[in-house]
Design an enzyme around this catalytic site. Structure first.
Site, PDB file in Angstrom:
ATOM      1  N   LYS A  57       0.850  -1.203   0.000  1.00 38.03           N
ATOM      2  CA  LYS A  57       0.000   0.000   0.000  1.00 38.03           C
ATOM      3  C   LYS A  57       0.880   1.245   0.000  1.00 38.03           C
ATOM      4  O   LYS A  57       2.093   1.163   0.238  1.00 38.03           O
ATOM      5  CB  LYS A  57      -0.913  -0.025   1.236  1.00 38.03           C
ATOM      6  CG  LYS A  57      -0.162  -0.066   2.572  1.00 38.03           C
ATOM      7  CD  LYS A  57      -1.102  -0.330   3.748  1.00 38.03           C
ATOM      8  CE  LYS A  57      -0.309  -0.506   5.037  1.00 38.03           C
ATOM      9  NZ  LYS A  57      -1.159  -0.837   6.178  1.00 38.03           N
ATOM     10  N   TYR A  81      15.048  30.171   7.225  1.00 41.36           N
ATOM     11  CA  TYR A  81      13.918  30.889   7.823  1.00 41.36           C
ATOM     12  C   TYR A  81      14.045  30.956   9.337  1.00 41.36           C
ATOM     13  O   TYR A  81      14.439  29.981   9.982  1.00 41.36           O
ATOM     14  CB  TYR A  81      12.616  30.165   7.495  1.00 41.36           C
ATOM     15  CG  TYR A  81      12.172  30.272   6.057  1.00 41.36           C
ATOM     16  CD1 TYR A  81      11.752  31.486   5.522  1.00 41.36           C
ATOM     17  CD2 TYR A  81      12.150  29.152   5.244  1.00 41.36           C
ATOM     18  CE1 TYR A  81      11.316  31.571   4.205  1.00 41.36           C
ATOM     19  CE2 TYR A  81      11.720  29.228   3.924  1.00 41.36           C
ATOM     20  CZ  TYR A  81      11.309  30.442   3.418  1.00 41.36           C
ATOM     21  OH  TYR A  81      10.879  30.526   2.123  1.00 41.36           O
TER      22      TYR A  81
HETATM   23  C1  LIG Z   1      -0.324  -1.881   6.813  1.00 37.90           C
HETATM   24  C2  LIG Z   1      -0.898  -3.160   7.327  1.00 37.90           C
HETATM   25  C3  LIG Z   1      -0.090  -4.284   7.541  1.00 37.90           C
HETATM   26  C4  LIG Z   1       1.425  -4.258   7.384  1.00 37.90           C
HETATM   27  O1  LIG Z   1       2.024  -3.834   8.600  1.00 37.90           O
HETATM   28  P1  LIG Z   1       3.628  -3.768   8.725  1.00 37.90           P
HETATM   29  O2  LIG Z   1       3.833  -3.348  10.131  1.00 37.90           O
HETATM   30  O3  LIG Z   1       4.083  -2.733   7.739  1.00 37.90           O
HETATM   31  O4  LIG Z   1       4.153  -5.108   8.413  1.00 37.90           O
HETATM   32  C5  LIG Z   1      -0.706  -5.474   7.911  1.00 37.90           C
HETATM   33  N1  LIG Z   1      -2.051  -5.538   8.092  1.00 37.90           N
HETATM   34  C6  LIG Z   1      -2.854  -4.461   7.921  1.00 37.90           C
HETATM   35  C7  LIG Z   1      -4.321  -4.600   8.140  1.00 37.90           C
HETATM   36  C8  LIG Z   1      -2.311  -3.240   7.548  1.00 37.90           C
HETATM   37  O5  LIG Z   1      -3.105  -2.179   7.402  1.00 37.90           O
END
Ligand SMILES: *Cc1c(COP(=O)(O)O)cnc(C)c1O
Length: 340
Positions: free
Chosen positions: A34, A235
């Site tokens: 993702k 800044y």
């Molecule tokens: C993002 C996500 C993962 C992956 O988690 P990591 O800590 O990056 O391995 C697994 N399950 C769900 C439901 C997620 O949203």
């Protein structure tokens, strides 16, 4: 010269997949890609992970799933976030995506994973219904696999009890942290994201868990100047020289993912650790030098031994957030893939 250069090492991703498969000891590994593969490039990471033995891809939205479907015709793709609209469901059905459902309203004609809330307190059913035929998996998500093992154990046990009678379905609860450190969480498959990229789910050195960072982010000194005592850079005059001080300006800023709260972190100037000083601006930050350096001197922001976790500690966040924030748009950075 590009303002900065991102390099993604697919050899490291494949090695991390093997490390996870070893830890999982027979359970399937599902690659979580993702958010554009946590900023690394979803399609490249997905290809490497599937090639090294992952058996499914997980994304957050139907849109992310559809984009992957174009490159991976036959792969299992699981959409973990809620598919809220009928249009989403129709798209998922047409593209053969699998959906995660957190209520008893199960859309027909699409493969579904039922999500049980065992203690995350976010999405999920508090009790499992008798699963209809659409259901292929049962899942839950751990709230504290990286911080509180007693709570994680309790969630795992609740999941085990609730899913006990359904061993014909694929049961999955583990994320990276659990896959690496909780044998009881393995069940049939684990959904691993952060570890694929060689970033520690525990915000420690990823090498402790046998992981190798995949991302390198490099730039250069675009400007070098000597500040006299009383002169400042950036800044708000947050950094004022008290003695004559050489500073370099790196053409990377918070719009590129070098966040404002990373002031004070280290970068490597020609391999030597030096401090980022002053306010980070949208397109540049300053680094304090120990001596005059030529314009064009290489600067490593991530890689060559410098960990994303170092920046996360400075910014009081987690490696995930730094990685997802890196802007890989070709208008801002050049991107290369090695080990493909
Ligand atoms: C993002 C996500 C993962 C992956 O988690 P990591 O800590 O990056 O391995 C697994 N399950 C769900 C439901 C997620 O949203």
């Amino acid at each position: 010269m590009h303002r900065s250069e991102l390099t993604v090492d697919l050899g490291a991703v494949r090695q991390n997949v093997r490390t996870l498969l070893h830890a999982l000891d027979g359970s399937e590994l599902w690659a979580v890609v993702k958010a554009d593969g946590y900023g690394h490039g979803a399609s490249d990471i997905a290809g490497a992970a599937l090639g090294a033995g992952a058996t499914a891809l997980c994304v957050a939205s139907v849109g992310e799933g559809l984009a992957l479907r174009r490159d991976f015709g036959g792969a299992r793709i699981v959409v973990m976030g809620p598919a809220t609209t009928n249009r989403d469901v129709a798209h998922a059905r047409d593209a053969g995506l699998e959906l995660v459902v957190s209520d008893t309203d199960i859309p027909p004609g699409v493969r579904v994973h039922l999500k049980l809330d065992t203690g995350m307190g976010r999405w999920g059913l508090s009790e499992l219904p008798v699963p209809p035929v659409e259901v292929v998996g049962l899942m839950s998500h751990l709230a504290t696999a990286d911080t509180d093992s007693a709570y994680a154990d309790w969630q795992i046990e609740r999941f085990r009890q609730a899913t006990h009678g359904f061993s014909h379905l694929t049961r999955h609860i583990a994320n990276s942290a659990a896959a690496l450190r909780y044998p009881a969480a393995r069940f049939d498959a684990a959904r691993c994201g952060i570890a694929l990229y060689g970033i520690s789910p525990f915000n420690t050195d990823p090498a402790e868990d046998g992981l190798r960072p995949a991302l390198a982010w490099r730039s250069y000194l675009a400007q070098v100047r000597l500040l006299q005592p009383g002169e400042s850079t950036g800044y708000g005059r947050r950094f004022v020289a008290t003695v004559p001080t050489w500073v370099g300006i790196v053409p990377v800023g918070y719009a590129d993912g070098f966040r404002r709260d990373m002031t004070g972190t280290e970068v490597l100037v020609d391999g030597e650790p030096r401090r980022a000083v002053g306010t980070v601006s949208m397109d540049a930050f300053a680094v304090e030098l120990d001596r005059e350096r030529p314009v064009g001197t290489p600067v490593t922001i991530v890689g060559d031994g410098l960990l994303i976790e170092r920046h996360a500690a400075q910014a009081e966040t987690i490696g995930y957030e730094i990685a997802c924030g890196v802007n890989s748009s070709p208008a801002r950075a050049s991107r290369h893939v090695t080990g493909g």
